[in-house]
Write an enzyme that holds these catalytic residues in place. Structure first.
Site, PDB file in Angstrom:
ATOM      1  N   TYR A  64       1.262  -1.015  -0.189  1.00  0.00           N
ATOM      2  CA  TYR A  64       0.236   0.114  -0.218  1.00  0.00           C
ATOM      3  C   TYR A  64       0.483   1.278   0.153  1.00  0.00           C
ATOM      4  O   TYR A  64       2.021   1.705   1.156  1.00  0.00           O
ATOM      5  CB  TYR A  64      -0.693   0.281   1.775  1.00  0.00           C
ATOM      6  CG  TYR A  64      -2.948   0.051   0.167  1.00  0.00           C
ATOM      7  CD1 TYR A  64      -2.605   0.938  -0.103  1.00  0.00           C
ATOM      8  CD2 TYR A  64      -3.225  -1.298   1.163  1.00  0.00           C
ATOM      9  CE1 TYR A  64      -4.514   0.683  -0.523  1.00  0.00           C
ATOM     10  CE2 TYR A  64      -4.094  -1.640   0.645  1.00  0.00           C
ATOM     11  CZ  TYR A  64      -5.246   0.048  -0.059  1.00  0.00           C
ATOM     12  OH  TYR A  64      -6.367   0.200  -0.552  1.00  0.00           O
ATOM     13  N   GLU A  66      -0.365   4.673  -0.451  1.00  0.00           N
ATOM     14  CA  GLU A  66      -0.802   6.097  -0.293  1.00  0.00           C
ATOM     15  C   GLU A  66      -0.448   6.831  -0.062  1.00  0.00           C
ATOM     16  O   GLU A  66       0.638   7.004   0.877  1.00  0.00           O
ATOM     17  CB  GLU A  66      -2.892   6.395   0.380  1.00  0.00           C
ATOM     18  CG  GLU A  66      -3.473   5.642  -0.376  1.00  0.00           C
ATOM     19  CD  GLU A  66      -4.699   5.810   0.815  1.00  0.00           C
ATOM     20  OE1 GLU A  66      -5.051   6.917   1.456  1.00  0.00           O
ATOM     21  OE2 GLU A  66      -5.170   4.238   0.453  1.00  0.00           O
ATOM     22  N   ASP A 241      -6.185  15.170 -23.824  1.00  0.00           N
ATOM     23  CA  ASP A 241      -6.339  13.913 -23.403  1.00  0.00           C
ATOM     24  C   ASP A 241      -5.863  13.224 -24.354  1.00  0.00           C
ATOM     25  O   ASP A 241      -6.187  12.637 -25.669  1.00  0.00           O
ATOM     26  CB  ASP A 241      -8.263  13.002 -22.963  1.00  0.00           C
ATOM     27  CG  ASP A 241      -8.377  11.698 -23.235  1.00  0.00           C
ATOM     28  OD1 ASP A 241      -6.778  11.146 -23.197  1.00  0.00           O
ATOM     29  OD2 ASP A 241      -9.083  11.306 -23.062  1.00  0.00           O
ATOM     30  N   THR A 270      -2.913   7.395 -21.617  1.00  0.00           N
ATOM     31  CA  THR A 270      -2.753   6.093 -20.936  1.00  0.00           C
ATOM     32  C   THR A 270      -1.128   5.880 -21.291  1.00  0.00           C
ATOM     33  O   THR A 270      -1.006   6.382 -21.494  1.00  0.00           O
ATOM     34  CB  THR A 270      -3.273   4.763 -21.678  1.00  0.00           C
ATOM     35  OG1 THR A 270      -2.941   5.076 -23.087  1.00  0.00           O
ATOM     36  CG2 THR A 270      -5.375   5.469 -21.910  1.00  0.00           C
ATOM     37  N   LYS A 273      -1.236   2.333 -24.725  1.00  0.00           N
ATOM     38  CA  LYS A 273      -1.367   2.150 -26.451  1.00  0.00           C
ATOM     39  C   LYS A 273      -0.049   2.606 -26.877  1.00  0.00           C
ATOM     40  O   LYS A 273       0.048   1.853 -27.451  1.00  0.00           O
ATOM     41  CB  LYS A 273      -2.557   3.364 -26.545  1.00  0.00           C
ATOM     42  CG  LYS A 273      -3.951   2.794 -25.828  1.00  0.00           C
ATOM     43  CD  LYS A 273      -5.308   4.304 -26.017  1.00  0.00           C
ATOM     44  CE  LYS A 273      -6.438   3.591 -25.524  1.00  0.00           C
ATOM     45  NZ  LYS A 273      -7.359   4.498 -25.356  1.00  0.00           N
ATOM     46  N   ARG A 279      -0.681  -1.873 -18.986  1.00  0.00           N
ATOM     47  CA  ARG A 279      -2.035  -0.907 -18.642  1.00  0.00           C
ATOM     48  C   ARG A 279      -2.021  -0.134 -17.108  1.00  0.00           C
ATOM     49  O   ARG A 279      -1.980   0.074 -16.645  1.00  0.00           O
ATOM     50  CB  ARG A 279      -2.827  -2.151 -19.209  1.00  0.00           C
ATOM     51  CG  ARG A 279      -4.180  -2.078 -18.872  1.00  0.00           C
ATOM     52  CD  ARG A 279      -5.142  -3.253 -18.964  1.00  0.00           C
ATOM     53  NE  ARG A 279      -4.835  -3.174 -20.357  1.00  0.00           N
ATOM     54  CZ  ARG A 279      -5.269  -2.815 -21.740  1.00  0.00           C
ATOM     55  NH1 ARG A 279      -6.119  -2.401 -21.633  1.00  0.00           N
ATOM     56  NH2 ARG A 279      -5.022  -3.227 -22.837  1.00  0.00           N
TER      57      ARG A 279
HETATM   58  C1  LIG Z   1      -8.512   5.202 -24.489  1.00  0.00           C
HETATM   59  C2  LIG Z   1      -9.277   6.402 -24.228  1.00  0.00           C
HETATM   60  C3  LIG Z   1      -9.542   6.117 -22.691  1.00  0.00           C
HETATM   61  C4  LIG Z   1      -9.980   6.155 -21.281  1.00  0.00           C
HETATM   62  O1  LIG Z   1      -8.612   5.123 -21.120  1.00  0.00           O
HETATM   63  P1  LIG Z   1      -8.683   3.279 -20.077  1.00  0.00           P
HETATM   64  O2  LIG Z   1      -7.046   2.733 -19.626  1.00  0.00           O
HETATM   65  O3  LIG Z   1      -9.555   2.006 -20.988  1.00  0.00           O
HETATM   66  O4  LIG Z   1      -9.383   4.362 -19.052  1.00  0.00           O
HETATM   67  C5  LIG Z   1      -9.781   7.760 -22.356  1.00  0.00           C
HETATM   68  N1  LIG Z   1      -9.733   8.572 -23.039  1.00  0.00           N
HETATM   69  C6  LIG Z   1      -9.205   8.630 -24.214  1.00  0.00           C
HETATM   70  C7  LIG Z   1      -8.853   9.830 -25.426  1.00  0.00           C
HETATM   71  C8  LIG Z   1      -9.104   6.868 -24.850  1.00  0.00           C
HETATM   72  O5  LIG Z   1      -8.940   6.647 -25.983  1.00  0.00           O
END
Ligand SMILES: *Cc1c(COP(=O)(O)O)cnc(C)c1O
Length: 472
Positions: A64, A66, A241, A270, A273, A279
């Site tokens: 943990y 935090e 994002d 993320t 990707k 992940r």
């Molecule tokens: C994939 C994605 C997310 C979410 O990611 P997770 O790890 O699945 O929660 C958020 N914003 C955008 C633009 C994405 O393509």
């Protein structure tokens, strides 16, 4: 790392797991076999390195932690501090950001951290100041009630879903849609491109607290300098994002006006990707929002995942190496080769092509729905996903698009020649598939599907996945 070390590591791990629950060991082995055989064109997926994968499977999971580096609510976090500090340092250096918060468990979580950091900075802090108290516990019941109402009454402007935006940018099925009064900007119906004048107009009318840019299905670059000017003109906080295209920012394919980091107040992503890490999620920002961002746990996040932060540190170290820039450029070269291969054969693409890692095929040109096309391609060994196109006539479930992306196949080493061959396979399947009696049904000769499946696996044979890993 030698071939033997990777094979030994994974074989030993499976042996240990097999002794407890053999079905899990079998499923892990089967997953590698399946991934090795599939022509994976899912734009949001990739293959993390063995070092990244191995960094996740250990006793860091037991801790943990935090709090933040050096300021934990639990004792004994010195080693977690080491990996969290390393991950944050690599992230700051890689992206040129003043601050990096590497605890978010996913992209959704990173966005929640960012939204609440902005709300805390722009709504909560002024309310505390006005009430002349230091923290929320000191507010009177009446002031607390008023603050909660105000927090729940803020506006967000983001990209519409059918133009490629994401559910977490204020859409009702996601918590962001329940938190914010949301409006979205779309793309120009003629070109499929973002019309910045229209975004500016929407911002002037709506006066959002937050302007969000970023997408999961828009095949072009976004000019973040212009978006920041729009945000500034209405006093909005500008958030980007970059979940999908972080790898292209890391690899310096997106620079200048197209690099979100110097232009946005706050950037979320993320890590799994195009960035090719474990992940997870991450938030980058300037010093103004850093303290609020660091309150992500326990504000909206559960305890940090130290094993995943260790893997983030490994993957970010990999992304800082020169060969990652080469990888990022090959992702885009491959997407463009795929786009040209498709349009050259007569396919209709949203915006006519791509500047990034993804291509959106408008399959109405083949007389199919996205759902029919996705299944027909899957029958033929080609893994994609259906996706809405702008003003989609078939709605968000059946859709009219197929989204394909190149980060995963590029990690395997496939190049532009293989992308042209892939375009040929996709085009063959889609021209040979006919629409059935419903939007989900279709007719495709199984012999053709088998033939394309074989051709798809042949394409992969020269590009083994995890070549150093032999499970025996
Ligand atoms: C994939 C994605 C997310 C979410 O990611 P997770 O790890 O699945 O929660 C958020 N914003 C955008 C633009 C994405 O393509």
């Amino acid at each position: 790392m030698s071939l033997n070390a990777e094979s030994t590591a994974f074989r030993s791990a499976l042996e240990v797991i097999r002794a407890v629950e053999p079905r899990v060991a079998d499923a892990i082995g089967a997953e590698l076999a399946d991934q090795r055989e599939s022509l994976k064109l899912i734009a949001s997926e990739n293959y993390a390195s063995p070092a990244t994968l191995l960094a996740m499977g250990n006793w860091f999971s037991d801790k943990y932690a935090e709090g933040t580096v050096g300021r934990r609510f639990y004792a004994g976090c010195q080693n977690v501090d080491t990996v969290e500090a390393l991950a944050a340092e690599h992230a700051r250096e890689l992206f040129g950001a003043a601050h990096a918060y590497v605890q978010p468990h996913s992209g959704i979580d990173a966005n929640l951290v960012a939204f609440w950091a902005i709300l805390a900075d722009r709504v909560e802090s002024p309310a505390l100041k006005k009430a002349q108290v230091r923290q929320v516990n000191e507010l009177t019941e009446a002031d607390w009630f008023a603050l909660r109402r105000e927090l729940g009454n803020q506006r967000m402007l983001g990209m519409s879903l059918d133009a490629g935006g994401h559910l977490t940018h204020g859409f009702r099925p996601n918590i962001s849609g329940k938190m914010f009064d949301q409006r979205s900007y779309g793309t120009d119906p003629a070109t499929g491109l973002i019309d910045y004048d229209k975004v500016a107009e929407a911002a002037r009318e709506f006066k959002p607290l937050i302007l969000v840019a970023g997408y999961s299905a828009y095949p072009r670059k976004v000019n973040f300098r212009i978006m920041r000017e729009i945000a500034d003109s209405v006093g909005a906080t500008f958030m980007v994002d970059m979940a999908h295209f972080a790898g292209l920012v890391a690899g310096k394919v997106f620079t200048g006006d197209f690099d979100p980091v110097p232009h946005a107040h706050i950037v979320t992503t993320t890590t799994h990707k195009s960035l090719r890490g474990p992940r997870g999620g991450m938030v980058l920002c300037g010093p103004e929002l850093a303290d609020q961002v660091d309150r992500g746990c326990p504000m909206v996040l559960g305890g940090p995942l130290p094993h995943v932060m260790a893997a983030k540190a490994v993957a970010l170290a990999e992304a800082r190496r020169p060969d990652f820039a080469d990888y990022a450029q090959r992702i885009v070269d491959n997407a463009q080769a795929l786009a040209e291969g498709l349009t050259g054969r007569g396919a209709k693409l949203v915006t006519g092509g791509t500047d990034n890692h993804l291509v959106l095929i408008d399959v109405t040109g083949y007389g199919l729905t996205g759902r029919q096309a996705e299944q027909a391609l899957l029958d033929s060994g080609i893994v994609t996903n259906r996706n809405a196109v702008p003003q989609d006539p078939n709605g968000a479930w059946y859709t009219s698009g197929i989204r394909i992306g190149t980060p995963a196949l590029t990690s395997r080493g496939l190049g532009t020649a293989e992308m042209d061959a892939t375009a040929e396979l996709i085009h063959t399947v889609l021209t040979q598939t006919t629409s059935g009696e419903s939007k989900a049904k279709y007719v495709l000769d199984p012999a053709l599907a088998d033939k394309v499946s074989r051709q798809a696996s042949e394409l992969l044979t020269s590009f083994p996945l995890y070549p150093g890993v032999d499970l025996g």
